[in-house]
Write a protein that holds these residues in place. Structure first.
Motif, mmCIF file in Angstrom:
data_model
loop_
_atom_site.group_PDB
_atom_site.id
_atom_site.type_symbol
_atom_site.label_atom_id
_atom_site.label_comp_id
_atom_site.label_asym_id
_atom_site.label_seq_id
_atom_site.Cartn_x
_atom_site.Cartn_y
_atom_site.Cartn_z
ATOM 1 N N ALA A 6 -10.296 1.036 21.780
ATOM 2 C CA ALA A 6 -8.832 0.798 21.382
ATOM 3 C C ALA A 6 -8.177 -0.510 21.334
ATOM 4 O O ALA A 6 -6.964 -0.482 21.756
ATOM 5 N N ARG A 174 0.228 14.789 14.705
ATOM 6 C CA ARG A 174 0.618 15.630 16.009
ATOM 7 C C ARG A 174 -0.633 16.689 16.244
ATOM 8 O O ARG A 174 -0.974 16.840 17.527
ATOM 9 N N GLU A 204 -9.239 6.815 12.518
ATOM 10 C CA GLU A 204 -9.475 7.696 13.589
ATOM 11 C C GLU A 204 -10.585 8.693 13.355
ATOM 12 O O GLU A 204 -11.770 8.916 13.984
ATOM 13 N N GLU A 228 -6.319 -1.360 12.664
ATOM 14 C CA GLU A 228 -5.190 -0.491 12.974
ATOM 15 C C GLU A 228 -3.833 -0.796 12.374
ATOM 16 O O GLU A 228 -3.691 -2.072 12.145
ATOM 17 N N ARG A 233 3.726 6.206 14.421
ATOM 18 C CA ARG A 233 3.644 7.199 15.905
ATOM 19 C C ARG A 233 3.013 8.513 15.233
ATOM 20 O O ARG A 233 3.249 9.009 14.314
ATOM 21 N N ARG A 234 2.530 9.430 16.204
ATOM 22 C CA ARG A 234 1.873 10.363 15.465
ATOM 23 C C ARG A 234 2.795 11.621 15.109
ATOM 24 O O ARG A 234 2.398 12.406 14.238
ATOM 25 N N GLU A 404 -9.686 14.124 20.571
ATOM 26 C CA GLU A 404 -8.781 13.363 21.541
ATOM 27 C C GLU A 404 -9.440 12.021 22.104
ATOM 28 O O GLU A 404 -8.920 10.890 22.256
ATOM 29 N N ARG A 408 -6.108 7.003 18.318
ATOM 30 C CA ARG A 408 -5.442 5.247 18.432
ATOM 31 C C ARG A 408 -4.034 5.061 18.476
ATOM 32 O O ARG A 408 -3.792 4.116 18.471
ATOM 33 N N TYR A 409 -3.345 6.298 18.309
ATOM 34 C CA TYR A 409 -2.090 6.216 18.281
ATOM 35 C C TYR A 409 -1.234 6.927 19.082
ATOM 36 O O TYR A 409 -1.847 8.237 19.365
ATOM 37 N N ALA A 410 0.078 6.526 19.711
ATOM 38 C CA ALA A 410 0.671 7.719 20.594
ATOM 39 C C ALA A 410 1.494 8.359 19.812
ATOM 40 O O ALA A 410 1.996 8.229 18.655
#
Length: 410
Positions: A6, A174, A204, A228, A233-234, A404, A408-410
């Motif tokens: 990451a 999500r 990913e 990336e 955001r997810r 999981e 690579r993204y929140a």
């Protein structure tokens, strides 16, 4: 940039040379970050670009055109999958080997090629590094992610570098939802055991493929780098990205199409119309002889985030061309609550219960789409929506645990 980790790559970047000022607050794709660094990652390499019409810049220019015009990168070939590089053919077709009129570059057809034939194609194209940039729609049976898989495995076998320029998952990242492919049903609409709605970006997915599956196919991992995005955001759906949407295939018309396709794509495994030949493919479903009882039964299921309108339509092409279909039109009113897999199962269950003409395709294509024979056999045995959805709970939990490791993204 990620090479199996990451690790972050740089901070704020400037746009490609000659680009217009960029709007603040939007997603910067992997390509944009690569170009802003002067293609440093590709220096001295002969580049083959795996892409289609959806591989564009933030201001809607084709990335191949941009790269070919830039002396800092040596682009020598383009590679296309299903629907081809320019996206003209319908499902199950490609454009064949050709030459791009705009750049003069040779275009190679990868569709339905894997293993040794792809290795030989890479050698014929004279590439050192493969660069992948194509818009996914988030569904396991969307073939662009298996072009990615096959090319990544072939690159590992051939000793070629592989770079993925990341793009958003248009239906958000999500959740992973739905059944996980049983490897006994592996085909080009599902090569490896991932969930039907994988909830990952193509970058990913590439990391997951390379970490979990490619060594078994190629004997080793690929030399993989993921460039990336920033600003994604997810929880973001595509309209939050600030990026232009180009249909990545002829019937993936809008991000709304992608939102339902993860589920209603299963109707391609029935003898019903999935809405191809209308302006709302995969949002409109039906068949000759169907009436309002289906929409009434679907609404009675009280599925979260969606309503069903009794609808009638006449496809303009395909096997139902010129014939009046009766059925439903999905109206998603709450994307956060909407579950495309539960919705699709409920629609299949209610269609079978309200219409005596319901049937699966004789070739049982539904098993390839759903990842096993279980969905078909359970519905045929009279299972309800909760029973069908509950049947994949444990395998989905196991996939989510593996997934999981590669997010690579929140």
């Amino acid at each position: 940039m990620t090479t199996g980790t990451a690790a972050a790559w740089g901070a704020a970047v400037r746009g490609p040379a000659g680009a217009a000022p960029r709007r603040a607050g939007r997603v910067r794709t992997g390509f944009e970050r690569l170009a802003a660094e002067g293609y440093r990652l590709l220096a001295g390499q002969r580049i083959g670009v795996i892409t289609n019409q959806s591989g564009i810049t933030w201001d809607a220019r084709g990335i191949v055109d941009v790269m070919h015009a830039d002396r800092r990168v040596r682009t020598v070939a383009v590679l296309g999958g299903e629907h081809g590089y320019r996206g003209t053919p319908q499902a199950g077709l490609s454009e064949g080997d050709t030459r791009d009129a705009a750049t003069g570059l040779p275009v190679y057809d990868t569709y339905r090629k894997s293993g040794r034939p792809l290795v030989e194609l890479f050698e014929r194209a004279g590439v050192d590094t493969l660069v992948y940039d194509s818009q996914d729609c988030g569904a396991r049976y969307y073939t662009c992610i298996w072009t990615l898989y096959d090319c990544l495995a072939a690159a590992a076998a051939a000793g070629k570098r592989f770079v993925v320029l990341d793009r958003p998952n248009p239906v958000s990242g999500r959740h992973a939802l739905g059944p996980v492919l049983d490897p006994r049903w592996a085909t080009f609409v599902g090569r490896a055991p991932i969930a039907q709605a994988h909830g990952m970006t193509v970058g990913e997915l590439a990391l997951l493929y390379n970490g979990e599956f490619v060594p078994a196919v190629a004997g080793r991992r690929a030399e993989l780098t993921v460039v990336e995005m920033t600003g994604w955001r997810r929880a973001d759906f595509f309209d939050a990205t600030g990026l232009p949407w180009v249909p990545p295939s002829p019937n993936m018309a809008t991000p709304d199409t992608a939102l339902v396709y993860c589920g209603t794509g299963l109707f391609e495994g029935t003898t019903m119309s999935e809405g191809r030949g209308t302006v709302r493919p995969f949002e409109m479903l039906g068949a000759e002889g169907l009436d309002g009882r289906w929409a009434k039964a679907a609404n009675a299921a009280r599925l979260p985030g969606v309503h069903f309108r009794e609808a009638y339509f006449v496809p303009t092409f395909g096997p139902f061309q010129g014939r009046t279909m009766g059925g439903v039109h999905l109206h998603v009113h709450d994307r956060a609550a909407y579950d495309p897999l539960r919705t699709a199962v409920a629609l299949l269950v209610t269609a079978k219960r309200t219409w005596r003409g319901f049937a699966w395709r004789p070739d049982h294509f539904i098993d390839k789409l759903s990842g096993s024979a279980r969905l078909r056999t359970m519905i045929d045995a009279g299972a309800d929506t909760d029973e069908v959805v509950g049947a994949w709970r444990s395998e989905l939990a196991a996939f989510r645990t593996v997934r999981e490791k590669y997010l690579r993204y929140a």
